[in-house]
Design a protein around this motif. Structure first.
Motif, short mmCIF file in Angstrom:
data_model
loop_
_atom_site.label_atom_id
_atom_site.label_comp_id
_atom_site.label_asym_id
_atom_site.label_seq_id
_atom_site.Cartn_x
_atom_site.Cartn_y
_atom_site.Cartn_z
N UNK A 149 0.76 -1.26 -0.17
CA UNK A 149 0.29 0.40 0.26
C UNK A 149 0.61 0.76 0.01
N UNK A 150 1.99 1.42 0.69
CA UNK A 150 2.37 2.37 1.09
C UNK A 150 3.33 2.93 -0.39
N UNK A 151 4.08 1.79 -0.89
CA UNK A 151 4.81 1.69 -2.05
C UNK A 151 4.33 2.42 -3.37
N UNK A 152 2.49 1.86 -3.32
CA UNK A 152 1.81 2.04 -4.89
C UNK A 152 1.42 3.57 -3.95
N UNK A 153 1.12 3.87 -2.69
CA UNK A 153 0.35 5.36 -2.41
C UNK A 153 1.62 6.36 -3.14
N UNK A 154 2.95 6.45 -3.22
CA UNK A 154 4.06 6.51 -2.74
C UNK A 154 4.46 6.77 -4.45
N UNK A 155 3.71 5.60 -5.08
CA UNK A 155 4.18 6.00 -6.87
C UNK A 155 3.20 6.94 -7.18
N UNK A 156 1.93 6.95 -6.57
CA UNK A 156 0.89 7.53 -7.29
C UNK A 156 1.47 8.82 -7.12
N UNK A 157 1.68 8.91 -6.13
CA UNK A 157 2.05 10.38 -6.24
C UNK A 157 3.52 10.95 -7.55
N UNK A 288 -9.00 6.94 -0.80
CA UNK A 288 -7.60 6.65 -1.23
C UNK A 288 -7.97 6.41 -2.55
N UNK A 289 -9.19 7.54 -3.04
CA UNK A 289 -9.09 7.51 -4.45
C UNK A 289 -8.78 8.96 -4.99
N UNK A 458 -4.24 1.72 -8.42
CA UNK A 458 -3.06 2.58 -8.35
C UNK A 458 -1.98 1.91 -7.97
N UNK A 459 -2.35 0.27 -8.11
CA UNK A 459 -1.19 -0.71 -8.52
C UNK A 459 -0.54 -0.89 -9.93
N UNK A 460 -1.81 -0.95 -10.53
CA UNK A 460 -2.29 -1.17 -11.66
C UNK A 460 -1.09 -0.39 -12.36
N UNK A 461 -1.36 1.34 -12.37
CA UNK A 461 -0.58 1.94 -12.30
C UNK A 461 0.86 2.58 -12.57
N UNK A 462 0.50 1.89 -10.95
CA UNK A 462 2.87 2.52 -10.43
C UNK A 462 2.82 0.61 -11.90
N UNK A 502 -2.22 -5.26 -15.62
CA UNK A 502 -3.35 -5.82 -14.76
C UNK A 502 -3.40 -6.80 -13.85
N UNK A 503 -2.66 -7.51 -14.54
CA UNK A 503 -2.92 -9.38 -14.33
C UNK A 503 -1.48 -9.20 -12.77
N UNK A 504 -0.37 -8.18 -12.90
CA UNK A 504 0.69 -8.38 -12.60
C UNK A 504 -0.27 -7.25 -10.90
N UNK A 505 -1.37 -6.75 -10.85
CA UNK A 505 -1.38 -5.82 -9.50
C UNK A 505 -2.68 -6.80 -9.37
N UNK A 506 -3.24 -7.78 -9.77
CA UNK A 506 -4.74 -8.79 -9.31
C UNK A 506 -2.97 -9.89 -8.56
N UNK A 507 -2.29 -10.27 -9.42
CA UNK A 507 -1.12 -11.76 -7.72
C UNK A 507 -0.78 -10.72 -7.11
N UNK A 508 -0.02 -8.96 -7.04
CA UNK A 508 0.57 -8.83 -5.76
C UNK A 508 -0.90 -8.29 -4.85
#
Length: 531
Positions: A149-157, A288-289, A458-462, A502-508
């Motif tokens: 979550x922290x990694x995705x949130x930071x990547x989002x920034x 988190x949106x 967010x994970x997908x986008x990162x 999308x596949x990787x986000x689902x797996x993560x």
DNA sequence: TAACGGAGCGCC
DNA sequence: AAAGGGCGCTCCGTTA
């Protein structure tokens, strides 16, 4: 390798590689560019404050740890939603010092404009707060998820800053043409466009008295004077009323909104050089949106999508996750039946048989479960859902119950709903208590789904950011939809990257799961063509 | 005159 | 009997 970073006055700053003494540097961007080759995780107080200057200098980074966003996640998890989350506040708490209050609201922001010199860059402080946060992350129930979550949130920034710079392709000439076609020629400042004025005049004529169609009160009064009672002035409540003023009024409402919300004045403020540059606010919504502060970029009306056109020789890859929220629920709840249906491209179609063959019934049941809907056929369909998909049903019911009782709920990765306000705690004991409890139950019921959907997106986008071939760039993100602007010959590669992300986000997030998260990615010249 | 809450409606 | 989650933004109309 973690490297703590602090920006100083001008181009200067300070670096502190983990476990080593660092020091001041005269040119922070140059220092970051050089170290970026070793793929470090940059740790800084606030991406929004630090990163734009690096981008100005042409420096992009792969990954970071945003102290302020992480502090927000941790404070939320710890049930301390209201405490200031800046790195400075976190540092003060660590040392038992007075905690600086968060500036909020337009007044607070203005006040800080005239404050003293920026403090000296302090990479030591950054490293200290970071170490504290890492410790607190290990103390949560599932540190692996929370780290994600922290990694995705930071990547989002990072992405928000980069997208703000890149801008969404926005053809000013097409926009002007569209507005002129709908509203008439651009009026002088402060005037109503001709077509809007004509509609307003028609409304007044129909009611036989001057009427400002922008005023809900005047509208309701006018209907009353005509012997008609309307529940409100909303389009929905007047569209079936039999009165000659209704048609021009509805037309006025639709056009007036485009004029005031996405008209010439708006374009003057947010569009430059055929690019729309809104200010994205990662995690601006408690779920988190993202939000935007200005620019209205998350509410671009469908009629304006034809203004979003790829540059010559370039293309737009538009991808949105289909039926994201019910799929998220299926994966979280571990409901075998629902998960099987969520392995299909059309989840509602796959569920239809369980709901008497009607796809629409399946959809209403799912949405009612996730939103707390109770009107129409919802109770009947929810009863079916409870019987056929007990674990999914129970999952959202539990979230609702927890909320009604004043408790906290968490997303899949650990984002936590805010605690109820003092006002709510009072209200819930009074005569309106049941209603207040139910309202909060609907909120927490939806929170667990919406927040987890936001995490997936967010994970997908990162992940996607890391897969994009240069010079392809993310230019738009809207909850469950992303857009990439790239040279036409890269379109195929980008479409493939979207699927892989999308596949990787689902797996993560969910590991091995039968649930699929299909993303339709289309290469188009114009956003309106993506449908 | 500025600030603020409510209404309304766009997006997900 | 009815009862749908989350936002941003602009306008109106009242209040300080």
């Amino acid at each position: 390798m973690n490297v703590a970073v602090a920006a100083g006055p001008g181009a200067s700053g300070a670096l502190r590689p983990r476990g080593r003494g660092g020091g001041a540097v005269a040119d922070l961007a140059a220092a970051v560019r050089e170290l970026e080759a070793t793929r470090p995780r940059w740790v800084w107080a606030d991406t929004h404050e630090v990163y734009p200057a690096l981008l100005d200098a042409g420096v992009r980074v792969g990954r970071c740890h945003d102290l302020a966003l992480t502090e927000g996640l941790l404070l939320g998890y710890e049930g301390r939603h209201d405490e200031p989350r800046s790195a400075g506040a976190a540092h003060a708490r660590l040392h038992g010092l007075p905690v600086p209050q968060e500036p909020h609201g337009p007044r607070a922001r203005q006040a800080t404009l005239f404050e003293e010199e920026p403090p000296a860059p302090d990479a030591e402080l950054v490293a200290e707060v970071h170490a504290d946060q890492l410790g607190r992350i290990e103390a949560v129930a599932d540190p692996r998820r929370f780290r994600l979550l922290v990694a995705a949130e930071s990547a989002g920034a990072l992405i928000a800053a980069e997208m703000g710079r890149e801008g969404l392709p926005w053809r000013e000439d097409v926009h002007d043409e569209l507005l002129t076609g709908l509203l008439g020629p651009r009026p002088v400042h402060g005037m109503r466009p001709a077509r809007l004025q004509a509609l307003a005049d028609q409304v007044s004529a129909a009611f036989g008295a001057p009427l400002n169609p922008d005023s809900p009160q005047q509208i309701i009064r006018a209907f009353k004077a005509a012997g008609l009672s309307v529940a409100s002035s909303r389009a929905h409540d007047i569209k079936d009323v039999d009165h000659p003023g209704v048609a021009p009024l509805l037309a006025y409402k639709e056009l007036a909104r485009i004029h005031s919300f996405h008209g010439w004045a708006w374009a003057g403020q947010w569009v430059r050089g055929d690019r729309l540059r809104p200010e994205y606010v990662p995690a601006g919504v408690v779920s988190g949106r993202w939000a935007t502060s200005g620019g209205g970029a998350l509410q671009i009306p469908k009629v304006l999508r034809r203004v979003v056109v790829a540059d010559e020789g370039w293309t737009l890859v538009v991808a949105d996750a289909a039926q994201l929220e019910p799929r998220v629920l299926a994966a979280m709840a571990g409901d075998d039946g629902l998960a099987r249906a969520a392995g299909q491209d059309d989840l509602y179609r796959a569920l239809a048989r369980s709901f008497g063959g009607e796809r629409d019934h399946a959809k209403i049941a799912m949405l009612s479960a996730m939103y707390g809907g109770t009107s129409g056929d919802a109770p009947k369909l929810l009863a079916v859902m409870r019987q056929r998909f007990p674990r999914a049903y129970q999952f959202v019911e539990d979230a609702a119950r927890t909320g009604e009782e004043g408790g906290l709920v968490r997303s899949w990765l650990g984002r936590t709903s805010p605690a109820p306000s003092a006002r709510w705690r009072e209200l819930v004991l009074g005569p309106e208590g049941r209603r207040a409890a139910r309202d909060r139950g609907r909120f927490t019921r939806n929170f667990v789904v919406q927040a987890t959907a936001a995490e997936w997106a967010l994970t997908l986008m990162a992940v996607l950011r890391g897969l994009l071939p240069a010079p392809a760039a993310l230019v738009f993100f809207q909850h469950d939809e992303v857009m990439v602007h790239c040279p036409a010959e890269l379109a195929g590669e980008v479409v493939t990257a979207v699927g892989a992300a999308a596949e990787e986000a689902t797996r993560l997030l969910f590991g091995a799961t039968p649930v699929r998260f299909p993303m339709q990615a289309l290469a188009v010249r114009c956003y309106a063509d993506a449908k």
